[in-house]
Design an enzyme around this catalytic site. Sequence first.
Site, mmCIF file in Angstrom:
data_model
loop_
_atom_site.group_PDB
_atom_site.id
_atom_site.type_symbol
_atom_site.label_atom_id
_atom_site.label_comp_id
_atom_site.label_asym_id
_atom_site.label_seq_id
_atom_site.Cartn_x
_atom_site.Cartn_y
_atom_site.Cartn_z
ATOM 1 N N HIS A 95 -3.823 -4.016 1.990
ATOM 2 C CA HIS A 95 -5.073 -3.452 1.977
ATOM 3 C C HIS A 95 -5.269 -2.795 3.238
ATOM 4 C CE1 HIS A 95 -8.805 -2.112 0.674
ATOM 5 N NE2 HIS A 95 -9.456 -2.873 1.524
ATOM 6 N N HIS B 290 -4.448 -0.651 6.311
ATOM 7 C CA HIS B 290 -3.376 0.491 6.366
ATOM 8 C C HIS B 290 -2.600 0.529 7.716
ATOM 9 C CE1 HIS B 290 -4.363 2.935 2.636
ATOM 10 N NE2 HIS B 290 -4.469 1.918 2.367
ATOM 11 N N ASN C 87 -6.783 -3.176 -4.832
ATOM 12 C CA ASN C 87 -8.269 -2.628 -5.331
ATOM 13 C C ASN C 87 -7.984 -1.150 -5.819
ATOM 14 O OD1 ASN C 87 -7.495 -1.826 -2.451
ATOM 15 N ND2 ASN C 87 -9.437 -0.851 -2.376
ATOM 16 N N HIS C 88 -6.814 -0.555 -5.698
ATOM 17 C CA HIS C 88 -6.923 0.899 -6.248
ATOM 18 C C HIS C 88 -6.271 0.811 -7.728
ATOM 19 C CE1 HIS C 88 -7.621 4.034 -2.931
ATOM 20 N NE2 HIS C 88 -7.699 2.748 -2.471
ATOM 21 N N ASP D 121 0.966 -1.244 -0.075
ATOM 22 C CA ASP D 121 -0.141 0.036 0.106
ATOM 23 C C ASP D 121 0.683 1.314 0.044
ATOM 24 O OD1 ASP D 121 -2.950 -0.891 0.427
ATOM 25 O OD2 ASP D 121 -1.737 -2.434 1.537
ATOM 26 N N HIS E 18 -4.332 -9.150 -1.025
ATOM 27 C CA HIS E 18 -4.912 -7.807 -0.730
ATOM 28 C C HIS E 18 -6.138 -7.843 -0.500
ATOM 29 C CE1 HIS E 18 -3.821 -3.449 -1.251
ATOM 30 N NE2 HIS E 18 -5.365 -3.566 -1.523
#
Length: 683
Positions: free
Chosen positions: A245, A247, A128-129, A20, A217
């Site tokens: 994922h 944080h 996912n980003h 991340d 993730h």
Amino acid sequence: MSSENTLDDEDTFKILIATDIHLGYLEKDAIRGNDSFNTLDEILKCAKTNQVDFILLGGDLFHENKPSRRCLHSCITMMRRYCMGDTPINFNILSDQTVNFNTTQFPWVNYQDENLNISIPAFSIHGNHDDPTGAEGLCALDLLSASGLVNHFGHSHSVEKIEISPILMQKGSTKLALFGLGSIPDERLYRMFVNNQVTMLRPKEDQDEWFNLFTIHQNRSKHGPTNYIPEQFLDEFIDLVVWGHEHECLIAPTRNEQQLFYVTQPGSSIATSLSPGEAAKKHIGLLRVKGRKMNLQKIPLKTVRQFFIQDVVLDNYQDRFTAETPNVTKKVEDLCYAKVTEMLKEAESERRGCPLTPEKPLIRLRVDYSGGFETFNTSRFSQKFVDQVANPKDILHFLRRREQKGDAKDEVNVDYSKLVKNTAVEGLRVEDLVKQYFEATEQTVQLSLLTERGMGKAIQEFVDKDEKDAIEELITYQLEKTQRHLQARGVVTEQDIDAEIQRFRDSKKNTAEEENEIKEAIDRAKAHRLERGNEPVDSDMSSELAVDSDEGPFASPLARGRGGRGRGARGRGRGATASEPKPAGRGRAQKPSAATQSRSIIQAFQASSQRSSRYADEVIIDDSDEDIPVRKATRPPPKSASLSSSFTKHSAPSPSARGVAFDDSDDDDDEDPFKGRSRPSRR
């Protein structure tokens, strides 16, 4: 610590792990625009300084699905500077690379490309980003992969079943099986695990000699009934899970007592929301693997901007003021001023002696004004600290304690303001709000043509990725398809039309057909936007909205990435040959029988009643925040040819099965971190 020869020899893998990074987050912000780039530079420099064998990234390398040219240019520049060179690579890839790296026209590891000189290979799954999108299913990582800078793995191609084939590596006598699974919508992956549609392949021979490392993730903490992946779903032969994922930095590995593997959660390298989980000190990890033993040292990141968060409950200061006290608003403002000043002094004290740390910290003061108190002008308050903090626009956040939701039986009784506020506090996503709304309304106002999942996904695309045509295209697409269905059936009466529409809608719920329809409609919306030449809106506004979405006095202890941007699973079909008998096991990826489909969630959590004993191997966590000294190592000749290796689907471990144990002591003595040590018996 022990001697250099013990830590780094020809049999020891050295792996730098990070997750991340969110490169490009707030890149247009005047104060914080360079934060993510500075941190990535520090991470790559750390990898080169410590002469690691490879870098392992756990997803969300980029913050945006479509990174800006500046973001891509900076990433490529840094990767080229630190990862390319003529230093020999001292480990081999033994598995079929056409299966491991199946998203590029160059399906082999980058350091074995005759046109490239790679000194530090980087392996990454997508998050996912930065998930794959479009008809081609490509993402920003695929650009880096095609340019030879990153090895993108863990990309599934199927929404029906997933087979995870490991990258088999060998360095000296140490054998490492690297598994990876890129981000998939949590609800879908949860359902696939329950239905035994996720399989992890293992080498057929010498299974107990491999150290199994898995990178994932997904949501780790529970954000809904199926909106997360329980650790118990993962196969028990795994030794260590690198979880992306989430944080919050929880890099010290924790043991899952049921599955007997360990989980390390490196957390994000930059704070993307002003929530409590982001306030933990950011680290990356240096993992050493030798045979069946491992050692993890956490490395503090020095370029991360400081972040301090504090909660103030005004009801707790009744000895100083109450809601009826004259000039109470001024007294509350003075209290908040004192709290912010105190956090600024703490930040300055911690930053002293660390020139790489940005000067201006992030400050967040959450004020619970329940009990009749009034708010005051936050913009005017923030002006007092405009030159001292990095987030002058959102220092203060006023909130009230959540009220118990009443029984919502019909549309009239639904309090939509409470519904939206509560779900935001609990971390639910847009599609969860849609589903909860329709569950709370009368049957007469339920959707007729669309499914709740389809509408939720379209709204999510509209909110998270600014696909303005997503909702309209989904409605148009479903309307056209329903009309064609009715014409083919020859239905004419109004009553028959309503009944047939209901049957047609219900037949698609939670099926692959529904997934494909949603994807087709969203792809059409994106195509229309591209035809108009429109680009998504700048991320700054969406990021500001995301800040408050994670707020609340009862926020989840694990901070996670904003939004559910995970996209469809696409799986590789590799495994045992058709003529081989398929061993029974929880991970078998064949079409589930009726009994399997009716399997309860409780059964999915249950471990095998006959669990084999495991040998005790030694793994040490180094919890010190000291820098790892530079060690020069002579590397053997590089780049031997890859060897094919056959796989088998996961079956129960043999009596001589594995098992690792961490010594979580913080003693910095001269003990050999790879020396075997007896492990306490399992209770």
